[in-house]
Write a protein that holds these residues in place. Structure first.
Motif, PDB file in Angstrom:
ATOM      1  N   ASN A 140      -7.074  43.180 -35.679  1.00 28.56           N
ATOM      2  CA  ASN A 140      -6.551  44.766 -35.119  1.00 28.56           C
ATOM      3  C   ASN A 140      -7.654  45.421 -35.023  1.00 28.56           C
ATOM      4  N   LEU A 196      -7.765  41.991 -31.829  1.00 29.78           N
ATOM      5  CA  LEU A 196      -6.588  40.937 -31.406  1.00 29.78           C
ATOM      6  C   LEU A 196      -7.291  39.731 -31.611  1.00 29.78           C
ATOM      7  N   SER A 245       6.577  41.134 -27.184  1.00 31.37           N
ATOM      8  CA  SER A 245       5.713  39.936 -26.861  1.00 31.37           C
ATOM      9  C   SER A 245       5.629  39.750 -25.373  1.00 31.37           C
ATOM     10  N   ALA A 283       4.039  42.715 -23.848  1.00 26.70           N
ATOM     11  CA  ALA A 283       2.479  43.043 -23.869  1.00 26.70           C
ATOM     12  C   ALA A 283       1.894  42.004 -22.902  1.00 26.70           C
ATOM     13  N   GLN A 284       2.298  40.717 -23.026  1.00 25.54           N
ATOM     14  CA  GLN A 284       1.588  39.615 -22.143  1.00 25.54           C
ATOM     15  C   GLN A 284       1.546  40.201 -20.662  1.00 25.54           C
ATOM     16  N   ALA A 332      -0.974  43.009 -20.343  1.00 23.32           N
ATOM     17  CA  ALA A 332      -2.256  42.502 -20.496  1.00 23.32           C
ATOM     18  C   ALA A 332      -2.858  41.867 -19.163  1.00 23.32           C
ATOM     19  N   HIS A 357      -7.932  42.736 -24.595  1.00 21.99           N
ATOM     20  CA  HIS A 357      -8.039  41.990 -25.852  1.00 21.99           C
ATOM     21  C   HIS A 357      -6.526  41.510 -25.884  1.00 21.99           C
ATOM     22  N   TYR A 358      -6.033  40.257 -25.825  1.00 19.23           N
ATOM     23  CA  TYR A 358      -4.855  39.915 -26.067  1.00 19.23           C
ATOM     24  C   TYR A 358      -4.873  38.348 -26.373  1.00 19.23           C
ATOM     25  N   TYR A 391       3.136  36.647 -28.889  1.00 23.12           N
ATOM     26  CA  TYR A 391       1.760  37.298 -29.679  1.00 23.12           C
ATOM     27  C   TYR A 391       1.821  38.574 -30.061  1.00 23.12           C
ATOM     28  N   LEU A 427      -2.078  45.144 -28.074  1.00 22.39           N
ATOM     29  CA  LEU A 427      -3.191  44.797 -27.059  1.00 22.39           C
ATOM     30  C   LEU A 427      -4.173  46.021 -27.161  1.00 22.39           C
ATOM     31  N   ARG A 435      -6.124  51.347 -27.959  1.00 21.15           N
ATOM     32  CA  ARG A 435      -5.032  50.260 -28.535  1.00 21.15           C
ATOM     33  C   ARG A 435      -3.586  50.718 -28.190  1.00 21.15           C
TER      34      ARG A 435
END
Ligand SMILES: *Cc1c(COP(=O)(O)O)cnc(C)c1O
Length: 365
Positions: A138, A141, A246, A249-250, A253, A266-267, A285, A289, A340
Motif C-alpha cells: 500500500n 498494491l 472487492s 474495487a474491481q 479499477a 494499481h490493483y 483483492y 486501489l 489512493r
C-alpha cells in the motif's frame, strides 16, 4: 465463564457477548486458577473477540490496543540482541519506522524488494530473525507470493510473518501459506466502521503466543473492552463487506483504467493477474486501489476536493468510500499525482458517478 452469561440461572443467553468494563475480578488463592483477575492480564470481552479472530485463521489470536502495538509485540518476540529483521521495502511506513528505530538497540532492519528473490535470499542468509511480508502493499498494491517466500525463508531457517491488515483473514490466510504469525490492524477493514483503533496477532505456535502475551501484559499494549466489543460486532460482517468491496474495487479499477485522465491504475485484479493469487486470495483483492491522475499533484488535489460522495480522508477499509492524494504525507514515496481510494459498500454506480464528475473538475482537464 468467559461469556458472562447466566447459564443455570434461568435467564436467556444473549446473542451478543456482554461488555465487561471491570478492571478487577474477585479471586482467591493462586491467580493461575482464576480466568480473570486484573484488567491488563485479560478480559472476557477480549476473549470473546479473540475466539472469533482465532477461528478466522484457525489459530490462536491476541488482541492489542492498536495494529502498531501488535507489530511491536511481534517484532520484540522475534528478535533479541543483534537480530536482523528482513522487511519488504513497501511495507506500512509505521512498521518500517518502528523496525528502524531499534537500530540503536542492536536490532537491524534490512529493507528488501520482495520481488527480487536474489536479494531476499541473500538477506535471509545473513542470520535474519524473521522475514516480514506485507501483501498487497500500500499504496501501490504490489503483491508477493507468500508460499514461495515462506519456503525460501524456511530453507534459511527463518520464520515468516505477514502484516495482513489490508486483506484480513477473510481474503488471505497467511498461516495456511506457511507464515508463523500474522498481524492485523483491526482499525481498518476488520472492524470496518472507522470508529476505533485496535490490532491483533495470530499464530499456531504456542511459544510465540506466550511471548506475544507476555509483551502485551508487560508493556500494557492493551485494548479498551468497549472498543473490543465494537470491533467484534463489526468483525461479524467483515467477510461480506470485503467481498462486496472487492467487487466494487474491481469494477472501479476497470473504469479508471479506461479513463482518459488517468495515467496508471494499481490493483491486483488488473491486467495480467499473478497466478499465485488464485490460491492466495481466492475471494477477492480487497477494497483498496490507487491511480495516477494526469496533471500532477495539483490536479490530483483538485479531483479529491471535487468529490461529493467519496470522503477526503486517510485510512481504508471502512464502509464509506474515502480517498486522498498520498504524497500529501511527507513520509510517502508514491508519485505526487497518486490518489489512493478505499471503496466502501455504497452502490458501485454511485461511486462511479462521483468519480466521473470529480475527474471532470477544472484543473483535471
Ligand atoms: C494501519 C496499519 C497498521 C497500523 O495499525 P494501527 O491500528 O493504525 O496501529 C499496520 N500495518 C498496516 C498495513 C496498516 O494499514
Amino acid at each position: 465463564m468467559g461469556s458472562g452469561s447466566s447459564e443455570g440461572s434461568g435467564e436467556a443467553l444473549s446473542a451478543s457477548p456482554p461488555v465487561s468494563l471491570a478492571s478487577v475480578w474477585e479471586s482467591k488463592g493462586d491467580p493461575a486458577n482464576s480466568a480473570y483477575t486484573y484488567g491488563r492480564y485479560g478480559n472476557p470481552t477480549w476473549t470473546a473477540f479473540e475466539v472469533a479472530l482465532g477461528e478466522a485463521e484457525s489459530a490462536d489470536a491476541l488482541l492489542f490496543g492498536s495494529g502498531m502495538a501488535a507489530a511491536l509485540a511481534l517484532l520484540l518476540s522475534l528478535t533479541s540482541d543483534c537480530s536482523r529483521i528482513v522487511l519488504s521495502s513497501d511495507c506500512y511506513f509505521g512498521v518500517s519506522h518502528l523496525a528502524r528505530s531499534f537500530a540503536g538497540r542492536g536490532i537491524v532492519a534490512e529493507i528488501v524488494d520482495l520481488a527480487n528473490e536474489e536479494t531476499v535470499v541473500a538477506a535471509l542468509g545473513r542470520q535474519a530473525a524473521a522475514l516480514w511480508i506485507e501483501t498487497p502493499s500500500n499504496p501501490l498494491l504490489r503483491t508477493a507470493d507468500i508460499s514461495r517466500l515462506a519456503s525460501l525463508a524456511r530453507e534459511a531457517s527463518v520464520p515468516t510473518v505477514v502484516d495482513n491488515s489490508l486483506p484480513t483473514a477473510h481474503l488471505q490466510r497467511p498461516l495456511d501459506l506457511g507464515a508463523l504469525a500474522s498481524i492485523t490492524s483491526i482499525t481498518k477493514a476488520a472492524s470496518g466502521h472507522s470508529d476505533l483503533v485496535l490490532g491483533a496477532a495470530a499464530t499456531r505456535d504456542e511459544e510465540l503466543l506466550a511471548a506475544l502475551r507476555d509483551w502485551r501484559t508487560a508493556a500494557g499494549l492493551i485494548a479498551s473492552p468497549m472498543d473490543a466489543w465494537l470491533a467484534h460486532r463489526g468483525f461479524k460482517t467483515a467477510g461480506i463487506r470485503l467481498e462486496r468491496q472487492s467487487l466494487g474495487a474491481q469494477t472501479i479499477a476497470d473504469y479508471l483504467a479506461a479513463h482518459p485522465r488517468v495515467e496508471r491504475v494499481h490493483y491486483p485484479g488488473l491486467g495480467k493477474v499473478a497466478s499465485y493469487l488464485a490460491t492466495q486470495m481466492p475471494a477477492g483483492y480487497g477494497p483498496l486501489l490507487s491511480f495516477e491522475v494526469a496533471g500532477g499533484a495539483d490536479a490530483a488535489e483538485e479531483v479529491v476536493a471535487a468529490s461529493r460522495l467519496i470522503r477526503p480522508a486517510t485510512s481504508f477499509g471502512g464502509v464509506e468510500s474515502s480517498w486522498e492524494r498520498r504524497a500529501r504525507w511527507a513520509s510517502e514515496t508514491a508519485p505526487p499525482s497518486l490518489i489512493r481510494l478505499s471503496v466502501g459498500i455504497e452502490p458501485v454506480d454511485a461511486v462511479l458517478e462521483d468519480l466521473e464528475s470529480s475527474l471532470a473538475s477544472p484543473k483535471a482537464s
